[in-house]
Motif scaffolding. Structure first.
Motif, PDB file in Angstrom:
ATOM      1  N   SER A 195       0.794  -1.230   0.065  1.00 51.73           N
ATOM      2  CA  SER A 195       0.070  -0.156  -0.027  1.00 51.73           C
ATOM      3  C   SER A 195       1.008   1.141   0.025  1.00 51.73           C
ATOM      4  CB  SER A 195      -0.789   0.003   1.248  1.00 51.73           C
ATOM      5  OG  SER A 195      -1.505   1.313   1.390  1.00 51.73           O
ATOM      6  N   ASP A 196       0.361   2.289  -0.636  1.00 52.70           N
ATOM      7  CA  ASP A 196       1.228   3.751  -0.733  1.00 52.70           C
ATOM      8  C   ASP A 196       0.921   4.048   0.997  1.00 52.70           C
ATOM      9  OD1 ASP A 196      -1.605   4.119  -1.683  1.00 52.70           O
ATOM     10  OD2 ASP A 196      -0.985   6.188  -0.607  1.00 52.70           O
ATOM     11  N   LEU A 197       0.168   3.796   1.485  1.00 47.85           N
ATOM     12  CA  LEU A 197      -0.228   4.055   3.023  1.00 47.85           C
ATOM     13  C   LEU A 197       1.019   3.644   4.084  1.00 47.85           C
ATOM     14  CD1 LEU A 197      -4.037   3.927   3.171  1.00 47.85           C
ATOM     15  CD2 LEU A 197      -2.578   5.995   2.676  1.00 47.85           C
ATOM     16  N   ALA A 198       1.115   2.393   3.897  1.00 47.63           N
ATOM     17  CA  ALA A 198       2.398   1.723   4.884  1.00 47.63           C
ATOM     18  C   ALA A 198       2.762   0.888   3.769  1.00 47.63           C
ATOM     19  CB  ALA A 198       1.547   0.986   5.734  1.00 47.63           C
ATOM     20  N   PRO A 199       3.892   1.235   3.020  1.00 48.40           N
ATOM     21  CA  PRO A 199       4.469   0.375   1.804  1.00 48.40           C
ATOM     22  C   PRO A 199       4.961  -1.001   2.600  1.00 48.40           C
ATOM     23  CG  PRO A 199       5.208   2.638   1.599  1.00 48.40           C
ATOM     24  CD  PRO A 199       4.349   2.395   2.916  1.00 48.40           C
ATOM     25  N   GLU A 200       4.454  -2.144   1.949  1.00 45.96           N
ATOM     26  CA  GLU A 200       5.053  -3.387   2.187  1.00 45.96           C
ATOM     27  C   GLU A 200       4.685  -4.049   3.706  1.00 45.96           C
ATOM     28  OE1 GLU A 200       9.059  -3.855   1.054  1.00 45.96           O
ATOM     29  OE2 GLU A 200       8.555  -3.824  -0.998  1.00 45.96           O
ATOM     30  N   ARG A 201       3.853  -3.149   4.340  1.00 43.98           N
ATOM     31  CA  ARG A 201       3.402  -3.617   5.636  1.00 43.98           C
ATOM     32  C   ARG A 201       1.764  -3.330   5.927  1.00 43.98           C
ATOM     33  NH1 ARG A 201       6.791  -6.054   9.002  1.00 43.98           N
ATOM     34  NH2 ARG A 201       5.849  -4.867  10.885  1.00 43.98           N
ATOM     35  N   TRP A 202       1.274  -3.866   4.952  1.00 45.63           N
ATOM     36  CA  TRP A 202      -0.358  -3.631   5.168  1.00 45.63           C
ATOM     37  C   TRP A 202      -1.105  -4.869   5.676  1.00 45.63           C
ATOM     38  CZ3 TRP A 202      -2.675   0.623   5.578  1.00 45.63           C
ATOM     39  CH2 TRP A 202      -4.088   0.728   5.322  1.00 45.63           C
ATOM     40  N   PRO A 203      -2.068  -4.821   6.284  1.00 42.35           N
ATOM     41  CA  PRO A 203      -2.715  -5.970   6.589  1.00 42.35           C
ATOM     42  C   PRO A 203      -3.963  -6.351   5.561  1.00 42.35           C
ATOM     43  CG  PRO A 203      -3.676  -4.173   7.721  1.00 42.35           C
ATOM     44  CD  PRO A 203      -2.571  -3.659   7.064  1.00 42.35           C
ATOM     45  N   VAL A 204      -4.758  -7.243   5.724  1.00 44.60           N
ATOM     46  CA  VAL A 204      -6.040  -7.654   4.981  1.00 44.60           C
ATOM     47  C   VAL A 204      -6.818  -6.328   4.591  1.00 44.60           C
ATOM     48  CG1 VAL A 204      -7.806  -9.135   4.297  1.00 44.60           C
ATOM     49  CG2 VAL A 204      -5.598 -10.283   5.219  1.00 44.60           C
ATOM     50  N   ALA A 205      -7.500  -6.199   5.837  1.00 42.28           N
ATOM     51  CA  ALA A 205      -8.391  -5.209   5.862  1.00 42.28           C
ATOM     52  C   ALA A 205      -8.676  -4.320   7.019  1.00 42.28           C
ATOM     53  CB  ALA A 205      -9.945  -5.918   5.651  1.00 42.28           C
ATOM     54  N   LEU A 206      -9.379  -3.300   6.945  1.00 42.79           N
ATOM     55  CA  LEU A 206      -9.541  -2.368   8.179  1.00 42.79           C
ATOM     56  C   LEU A 206     -10.981  -2.198   8.520  1.00 42.79           C
ATOM     57  CD1 LEU A 206      -6.583   0.088   7.900  1.00 42.79           C
ATOM     58  CD2 LEU A 206      -6.395  -1.901   9.446  1.00 42.79           C
ATOM     59  N   GLY A 207     -11.303  -1.796   9.868  1.00 46.56           N
ATOM     60  CA  GLY A 207     -12.578  -1.288  10.149  1.00 46.56           C
ATOM     61  C   GLY A 207     -12.671  -0.363  11.333  1.00 46.56           C
ATOM     62  N   TRP A 208     -13.493   0.668  11.355  1.00 49.27           N
ATOM     63  CA  TRP A 208     -13.611   1.735  12.381  1.00 49.27           C
ATOM     64  C   TRP A 208     -15.065   1.588  12.941  1.00 49.27           C
ATOM     65  CZ3 TRP A 208     -11.003   2.213   7.750  1.00 49.27           C
ATOM     66  CH2 TRP A 208      -9.738   2.593   7.746  1.00 49.27           C
ATOM     67  N   LEU A 209     -15.175   2.001  14.352  1.00 51.54           N
ATOM     68  CA  LEU A 209     -16.257   2.579  14.793  1.00 51.54           C
ATOM     69  C   LEU A 209     -16.115   3.210  16.036  1.00 51.54           C
ATOM     70  CD1 LEU A 209     -19.470   2.638  14.439  1.00 51.54           C
ATOM     71  CD2 LEU A 209     -19.457   0.357  16.196  1.00 51.54           C
ATOM     72  N   ARG A 210     -16.649   4.671  16.174  1.00 49.84           N
ATOM     73  CA  ARG A 210     -16.802   5.301  17.474  1.00 49.84           C
ATOM     74  C   ARG A 210     -18.339   4.700  17.895  1.00 49.84           C
ATOM     75  NH1 ARG A 210     -15.043  11.089  18.604  1.00 49.84           N
ATOM     76  NH2 ARG A 210     -13.118  10.092  18.901  1.00 49.84           N
ATOM     77  N   LEU A 211     -18.515   4.194  19.020  1.00 47.66           N
ATOM     78  CA  LEU A 211     -19.651   3.528  19.329  1.00 47.66           C
ATOM     79  C   LEU A 211     -20.850   4.395  19.542  1.00 47.66           C
ATOM     80  CD1 LEU A 211     -20.484   0.578  20.521  1.00 47.66           C
ATOM     81  CD2 LEU A 211     -20.382   1.375  22.779  1.00 47.66           C
ATOM     82  N   SER A 212     -20.598   5.512  19.907  1.00 54.71           N
ATOM     83  CA  SER A 212     -21.835   6.444  19.792  1.00 54.71           C
ATOM     84  C   SER A 212     -22.404   6.960  18.415  1.00 54.71           C
ATOM     85  CB  SER A 212     -21.301   8.049  20.253  1.00 54.71           C
ATOM     86  OG  SER A 212     -20.559   8.544  19.721  1.00 54.71           O
ATOM     87  N   CYS A 213     -21.579   6.563  17.322  1.00 52.54           N
ATOM     88  CA  CYS A 213     -21.969   6.380  15.809  1.00 52.54           C
ATOM     89  C   CYS A 213     -22.669   5.307  15.192  1.00 52.54           C
ATOM     90  CB  CYS A 213     -20.762   6.938  15.109  1.00 52.54           C
ATOM     91  SG  CYS A 213     -20.143   8.564  15.266  1.00 52.54           S
ATOM     92  N   ARG A 214     -22.974   4.514  16.187  1.00 55.85           N
ATOM     93  CA  ARG A 214     -23.332   2.946  15.857  1.00 55.85           C
ATOM     94  C   ARG A 214     -24.720   2.964  15.038  1.00 55.85           C
ATOM     95  NH1 ARG A 214     -24.242   3.793  21.012  1.00 55.85           N
ATOM     96  NH2 ARG A 214     -26.192   3.000  22.098  1.00 55.85           N
ATOM     97  N   GLU A 215     -25.447   4.113  15.077  1.00 53.22           N
ATOM     98  CA  GLU A 215     -26.848   3.938  14.639  1.00 53.22           C
ATOM     99  C   GLU A 215     -26.776   3.616  12.925  1.00 53.22           C
ATOM    100  OE1 GLU A 215     -31.053   6.294  14.201  1.00 53.22           O
ATOM    101  OE2 GLU A 215     -29.344   7.195  15.248  1.00 53.22           O
ATOM    102  N   LEU A 216     -27.628   2.861  12.549  1.00 52.17           N
ATOM    103  CA  LEU A 216     -27.454   2.393  11.062  1.00 52.17           C
ATOM    104  C   LEU A 216     -28.487   2.996  10.277  1.00 52.17           C
ATOM    105  CD1 LEU A 216     -26.560  -1.309  11.174  1.00 52.17           C
ATOM    106  CD2 LEU A 216     -24.996   0.539  11.079  1.00 52.17           C
ATOM    107  N   ASP A 217     -28.315   3.574   8.845  1.00 45.86           N
ATOM    108  CA  ASP A 217     -29.182   3.888   8.144  1.00 45.86           C
ATOM    109  C   ASP A 217     -29.999   2.740   7.589  1.00 45.86           C
ATOM    110  OD1 ASP A 217     -30.459   4.540   5.834  1.00 45.86           O
ATOM    111  OD2 ASP A 217     -29.394   6.462   5.667  1.00 45.86           O
ATOM    112  N   PRO A 218     -31.061   2.651   7.820  1.00 46.72           N
ATOM    113  CA  PRO A 218     -31.667   1.103   7.225  1.00 46.72           C
ATOM    114  C   PRO A 218     -31.879   1.100   5.849  1.00 46.72           C
ATOM    115  CG  PRO A 218     -33.367   2.552   8.629  1.00 46.72           C
ATOM    116  CD  PRO A 218     -32.082   3.144   8.610  1.00 46.72           C
ATOM    117  N   GLU A 219     -32.040   2.061   5.164  1.00 43.83           N
ATOM    118  CA  GLU A 219     -32.209   2.279   3.723  1.00 43.83           C
ATOM    119  C   GLU A 219     -30.876   1.971   2.921  1.00 43.83           C
ATOM    120  OE1 GLU A 219     -34.077   5.682   2.617  1.00 43.83           O
ATOM    121  OE2 GLU A 219     -36.071   5.104   3.858  1.00 43.83           O
TER     122      GLU A 219
END
Length: 528
Positions: free
Chosen positions: A411-435
C-alpha cells in the motif's frame, strides 16, 4: 517533445467571465482529436519527481512517471498524444496559474469537502468540458481521467451530464470525504487531514474579472450524485487504500447508473499501478471505445477485473460480472472465549476485557482448505466501555501463514506493511441507516454529528463495516481478527494516516457466546 505540441496557459472561459489556465498537449499534425481532461489542485505545471511521496518505489522501469511532462497523479501526455488524443490539464479557480477565489478551499473541511460534498469545481469543470468539446482540434468527445482529487472531482460534474462528456475514469476516488477519510466510522483522522493542504501558492497568468461570480456550495450526499451519473465509467478500486479511497470507489461502482461501467481492482501501490502498462492499456481500450469509437473490444470484457492477493508479490487476476462477486457466500465466524473464530455460536457466554490504551482482543480462524475471501466483511459485536460513555473500536484483519508469521501486503499508506482489511467505529455513531445498509455492509447514519452515548458498563450491540478486500488463504493459513482501541493495534501507522484523538479511556469489554451473537461475517467466493 518530438511529435507533440505543447500549449501552456491556454485561457479557458468560464460563464462568469473568468479565464482558467490550462496546458494543452496535441499531436503535431492537424486534425480533430478526442480529449482527455483533468482538474488538479497540485498545479498543472508540477511534474512528478523525487519530491513526491514514494517516488521511484515499485514502478516499472519504463514507467511514464520517468518522463518530464507528467504532472502529479495525472495522465502521461506522451502516451496519450502518441495514441491520437489531446490531453488538457487545468488549474482550478484560484489554483496554480488560474485567477479567482479558491472557493473549494474555503469549505469547512477544506478542498476535498468543497470538491465532493459541496460540488464547487463542478460548474467550472462543466464549462471547461464544453469548451474543449468545441475547439478546432477536438472531435467533440471529452473524457476525464486521473488519480485521487483528479478522480473524485469527476463525480459531481459527471452528475451534471455536460453534452460533450462521453466517459470518465476516476482512478481511486472517494465519494464522501467524511466517511472515507476524515471520520471513518466516526473516528477523526489526525495526520493526513490536519495538514491543511491548499496546493501551491497561486501565481495567476492574468487577473480575475472585476465582478467574479464563483460557484456557490451545493451540498449533496454521495448516493444522490452517484445516482445521476449515466456516462460510461472505468473506476479503479483498491484493497490497499483503506482510510482514503477504497470505500468510495467501490460504492461508486455499485451506485452509478451507467449502462457501461467497469471496475479495475488491485492490491498494490496507488501511483505505481496507475502507470503500469496493463492499467494504461485498459484505459486506452476504454477511451478508444467511447471517445474514438474505433475499438469496441471492451464491450466484450466482463465488468470487474478482480485481483486476488496471496502475499506481497503474488496475486491472480480474473474477470467477474459484478461486485460483490455473484454467488458470494457470507459465512459468520463467531468470536469464542478461547480466542478462535468458529462456524457455530459458542454456548458458553464469555466476557473479554482489555485496556483501551494498550490492549486488544484477538481471534483466529484456520482454514481447512484453500479459500478466497473477497468482498465486504462485517463485525457484529456486543461491547461495553467499562469506564467511559463512549469507545473507539479499531478492527484489523490479518493473514498468517502456516507457521504463524504475518503475511503482509502493499500500500502507498504503509509500503509493504499492509494487513488484509480495516474497520472503524466510534460506539456513539453506531446507529445505522436502514435504507442504505445491507446485511454485509452496515451504513452508519452519521459519522460527524449526534450519536448516542452509553452509560459506563452498559452492554450495547453494534455493527462495524470492514472495507472491501480480496485475499486467498491456503489450507492451514489463518485469518486473524484484532479488536483494539488503537489504529492497527498500535503498529507504526505508515506515512499518511493516524488516529490520535480517541475517546478511549479505561477498559473495553466484549461479550461472546450464548445470547451474545458476536461474529465476523466473511465473504467466501471460492473454496478448493
Amino acid at each position: 517533445m518530438l511529435g507533440i505540441r505543447q500549449l501552456r496557459d491556454v485561457p479557458v472561459p468560464m460563464r462568469d467571465g473568468l479565464l482558467l489556465a490550462a496546458n494543452v498537449y496535441l499531436p503535431d499534425r492537424e486534425g480533430r482529436y478526442p480529449v482527455i481532461m483533468a482538474f488538479t489542485s497540485f498545479g498543472k505545471d508540477r511534474m512528478w519527481g523525487p519530491h513526491d511521496p514514494l517516488w521511484g518505489v515499485a514502478y516499472e522501469p519504463w514507467s511514464a512517471t520517468l518522463t518530464a511532462t507528467t504532472s502529479f497523479e495525472a495522465e502521461d501526455p506522451e502516451f496519450w498524444v502518441r495514441n491520437g488524443y489531446a490531453l488538457v490539464l487545468v488549474d482550478p479557480r484560484g489554483f496554480g496559474h488560474s485567477p479567482g477565489r479558491r472557493v473549494a478551499a474555503e469549505s469547512a473541511g477544506g478542498t476535498a469537502v468543497g470538491v465532493v460534498r459541496d460540488g464547487l469545481w463542478a460548474r467550472d469543470m462543466y464549462d471547461a468540458i464544453q469548451w474543449a468539446g468545441q475547439q478546432p482540434w477536438s472531435n467533440g468527445h471529452v473524457g476525464l481521467s486521473g488519480v485521487s482529487i483528479l478522480g473524485f472531482s469527476q463525480w459531481r460534474v459527471a452528475a451534471m451530464a455536460p453534452p460533450h462528456l462521453k466517459a470518465i475514469c476516476p482512478w481511486e476516488a472517494m465519494t464522501d470525504v467524511y466517511r472515507d477519510v476524515m471520520y471513518p466510522g466516526g473516528i477523526p483522522e489526525t495526520r493526513f487531514t490536519r495538514r491543511g493542504y491548499r496546493g501551491p501558492e497561486p501565481s495567476p497568468a492574468w487577473p480575475a474579472p472585476e465582478h467574479e461570480e464563483p460557484p456557490t456550495p451545493l451540498p449533496m450526499e454521495e448516493d444522490d450524485f452517484l445516482a445521476r451519473i449515466t456516462v460510461p465509467a472505468l473506476i479503479c478500486g483498491t484493497w490497499a487504500d483503506h482510510g482514503a479511497h477504497t470505500r468510495g470507489s467501490f460504492r461508486a461502482f455499485r451506485k452509478i447508473r451507467s449502462a457501461h461501467k467497469w471496475l479495475y481492482t488491485h492490491g498494490r501501490q496507488k501511483w505505481a499501478t496507475f502507470y503500469t502498462v496493463e492499467a494504461m492499456a485498459s484505459r486506452l481500450l476504454f477511451f478508444d471505445c467511447f471517445l474514438k469509437g474505433t475499438d469496441r473490444r471492451i464491450l466484450e470484457i466482463p465488468p470487474v477485473r478482480l485481483e486476488v492477493r496471496e502475499d506481497l508479490h503474488r496475486f491472480s487476476v480474473r474477470y467477474e460480472r459484478d461486485f460483490p462477486v455473484p454467488g458470494t457466500v457470507y459465512r459468520p465466524l463467531y468470536l469464542a472465549g478461547n480466542g478462535t473464530l468458529q462456524p457455530d455460536r459458542p454456548t458458553e457466554e464469555t466476557e473479554v476485557t482489555y485496556e483501551a490504551a494498550s490492549g486488544y482482543a484477538r481471534f483466529d480462524h484456520r482454514f481447512e482448505r484453500d479459500t478466497e475471501v473477497v468482498g465486504y466483511m462485517k463485525l457484529r459485536l456486543w461491547a461495553s466501555p467499562r469506564d467511559a460513555d463512549d469507545m473507539d473500536l479499531f478492527v484489523t484483519v490479518r493473514k498468517l501463514d502456516r507457521d504463524g508469521q504475518e503475511v503482509w501486503f502493499d500500500s502507498d499508506l504503509a509500503p509493504e506493511r499492509w494487513p488484509v482489511a480495516l474497520g472503524w467505529l466510534r460506539l456513539s455513531c453506531r446507529e445505522l441507516d436502514p435504507e442504505k445498509s445491507t446485511p454485509w455492509e452496515p451504513y452508519l447514519k452519521s459519522v460527524v454529528e449526534g450519536g448516542s452515548k452509553v452509560t459506563p458498563g452498559t452492554i450495547v450491540d453494534c455493527e462495524i463495516p470492514i472495507l472491501p478486500s480480496a485475499t486467498l488463504f491456503r489450507a492451514g493459513e489463518v485469518l486473524r481478527l484484532e479488536i483494539s482501541g488503537r489504529y492497527r493495534n498500535g503498529e507504526d501507522p505508515g506515512i499518511f494516516m493516524d488516529y490520535r484523538e480517541t475517546v478511549n479511556r479505561g477498559r473495553h469489554s466484549l461479550y461472546l457466546g450464548g445470547k451474545w451473537d458476536s461474529y465476523l461475517l466473511v465473504p467466501i467466493t471460492r473454496e478448493a
